[in-house]
Motif scaffolding. Structure first.
Motif, PDB file in Angstrom:
ATOM      1  N   THR A  78      10.538  82.394  50.318  1.00  0.00           N
ATOM      2  CA  THR A  78       8.883  81.498  49.742  1.00  0.00           C
ATOM      3  C   THR A  78       7.869  81.465  50.786  1.00  0.00           C
ATOM      4  N   SER A  79       8.401  81.618  51.580  1.00  0.00           N
ATOM      5  CA  SER A  79       7.109  81.085  52.787  1.00  0.00           C
ATOM      6  C   SER A  79       7.493  81.215  54.166  1.00  0.00           C
ATOM      7  N   ASN A  92      13.845  83.700  41.799  1.00  0.00           N
ATOM      8  CA  ASN A  92      12.057  84.075  43.372  1.00  0.00           C
ATOM      9  C   ASN A  92      11.976  85.296  43.400  1.00  0.00           C
ATOM     10  N   LEU A 152       8.335  85.615  44.031  1.00  0.00           N
ATOM     11  CA  LEU A 152       7.689  85.182  45.460  1.00  0.00           C
ATOM     12  C   LEU A 152       8.655  86.209  46.896  1.00  0.00           C
ATOM     13  N   ARG A 153       9.319  87.178  46.900  1.00  0.00           N
ATOM     14  CA  ARG A 153      10.255  87.526  48.239  1.00  0.00           C
ATOM     15  C   ARG A 153       8.435  88.575  48.470  1.00  0.00           C
ATOM     16  N   ASN A 211       2.163  86.035  46.792  1.00  0.00           N
ATOM     17  CA  ASN A 211       3.070  85.216  46.586  1.00  0.00           C
ATOM     18  C   ASN A 211       2.848  84.649  44.978  1.00  0.00           C
ATOM     19  N   THR A 212       3.647  84.522  44.215  1.00  0.00           N
ATOM     20  CA  THR A 212       3.872  84.749  43.221  1.00  0.00           C
ATOM     21  C   THR A 212       3.412  86.081  41.941  1.00  0.00           C
TER      22      THR A 212
END
Length: 381
Positions: free
Chosen positions: A112-113, A155, A158-159, A297-298
């Motif tokens: 995610t981050s 997710n 998000l990867r 991201n997304t």
């Protein structure tokens, strides 16, 4: 302006000075004429060669290369600057965050981050060894599929890739990369940066972010936002074809002066409907501290549609001073330019690593010093 641009057209006439100097507007034009002291080499250097120049009045640059990463076999001084030229395999020998960072010169796959994705290949985040636009041909890819959605339902978008993590105040962040998307795709966010404002932690704006995206058959977009709200998003007046092409993205965040701008193929994006004309002011927040930045991201592109997002030649530095090669001795007349990794920069004495980038060859190329978006001609390569 709603016309399609070729790669690296003329930069906007609005010039922004380097955030190293804590200035915003510069009265000069986007480039100067030929200088009096051109580079003295009589033969064209090759990709990976070292080139020494003098840039009078440019001072020194801080070395942010804590990982001691190299470009074409030479250690550089930037936070990130890689063509992935040293790698011969798509994945590192061990599947750890540290191994991925060593493999990708500081970049690593994330969930995610700034966490670590130990299932990068399975979730569609891959290093491609061929097919890229630059000298090495290597590039980062992100592509989902129905199988990936089923495997990671919470997710799957998000990867992606972590470009940088940060602690402590930095006055500036300059980012450059080549981006491949598709016109007929709702791409999602191809870049996102998070920062913490100089506000109470309970304030909704305390954790804020900037993102860039592209609409289905529509323009490139961007926005600064925070929990549940945000600034008015920008929708580029300019149009850029993306299918089958690699567009150069530049992002310049000046935290000292609370401005940012997005540049594609040398053109500063504007949105006349939002009164965004060049640098956007008052949306970052003074004294804000960068947290982390992501490539992707997304993201939405699916293998079933033949779509993906690609990034090549990522570069990031906490300084907007840099060296570029252009295909014309006039910055305003160039059709493209390529950022050059710097090995050393002290008291105006600069040694850089020749980077062919997406040029077909290095013949008849010219050296420029960039201070923000102000270009000064140094001489022929």
């Amino acid at each position: 302006m709603n016309s399609t641009f070729k790669l690296f057209l003329v930069v906007s006439s609005l010039t922004v000075a380097s955030c190293d100097k804590a200035q915003i507007f510069h009265p000069g034009g986007p480039g100067k004429g030929p200088g009096k002291d051109p580079a003295t080499s009589t033969t064209t250097p090759a990709h990976g060669d070292l080139k020494s120049i003098t840039v009078t009045g440019s001072g020194s640059k801080t070395d942010y290369n804590a990982g001691n990463y190299s470009f074409a076999g030479h250690r550089h001084m930037h936070l990130r600057s890689t063509d992935f030229d040293s790698v011969t395999t798509a994945t590192p020998s061990t599947n750890t965050k540290a191994a991925w960072q060593a493999h990708l010169d500081g970049i690593y796959p994330i969930l995610t981050s700034n966490d670590f994705n130990n299932q990068a290949t399975a979730s569609g985040a891959t290093l491609e060894l061929t097919g890229g636009p630059t000298h090495s041909g290597k590039w980062l890819k992100r592509q989902a599929s129905e199988a990936i959605r089923a495997l990671f339902p919470s997710n799957w978008r998000l990867r992606n890739w972590n470009l940088l993590d940060n602690t402590g105040y930095k006055p500036c962040l300059y980012v450059s990369f080549y981006l491949q998307t598709f016109d007929n795709d709702e791409t999602g966010k191809w870049f996102r940066m998070y920062w913490k404002r100089d506000l109470p932690t309970t304030d909704a704006k305390y954790s804020s972010s900037f993102w860039g995206a592209k609409m289905l058959n529509g323009p490139y977009t961007w926005r600064v936002e925070w929990s549940g709200n945000g600034e008015l998003g920008g929708y580029a007046d300019q149009a850029f074809s993306s299918t089958g092409k690699w567009n150069r993205i530049e992002l310049l965040f000046d935290f000292d002066n609370d401005t940012y701008q997005t540049i594609i193929n040398g053109v500063v994006l504007t949105d006349s409907s939002r009164n965004y004309f060049g640098p956007v002011s008052g949306q970052l927040g003074l004294n804000s501290v960068i947290n982390y930045a992501l490539l992707g991201n997304t993201l939405e592109p699916m293998a079933e549609d033949g779509h993906h997002v690609g990034w090549a030649l990522p570069y990031a530095d906490y300084s907007s001073k840099r060296i570029e090669l252009a295909d014309n001795a006039s910055w305003a007349s160039r059709t493209k330019s390529v950022v050059q990794p710097v090995k050393s920069w002290t008291s105006g004495n600069v040694e850089f690593i020749v980077n062919q980038g997406d040029f077909a060859d290095l013949n008849n190329k010219h050296i420029f010093y960039l201070d923000g978006t102000t270009a000064t001609y140094i001489g022929p390569l």
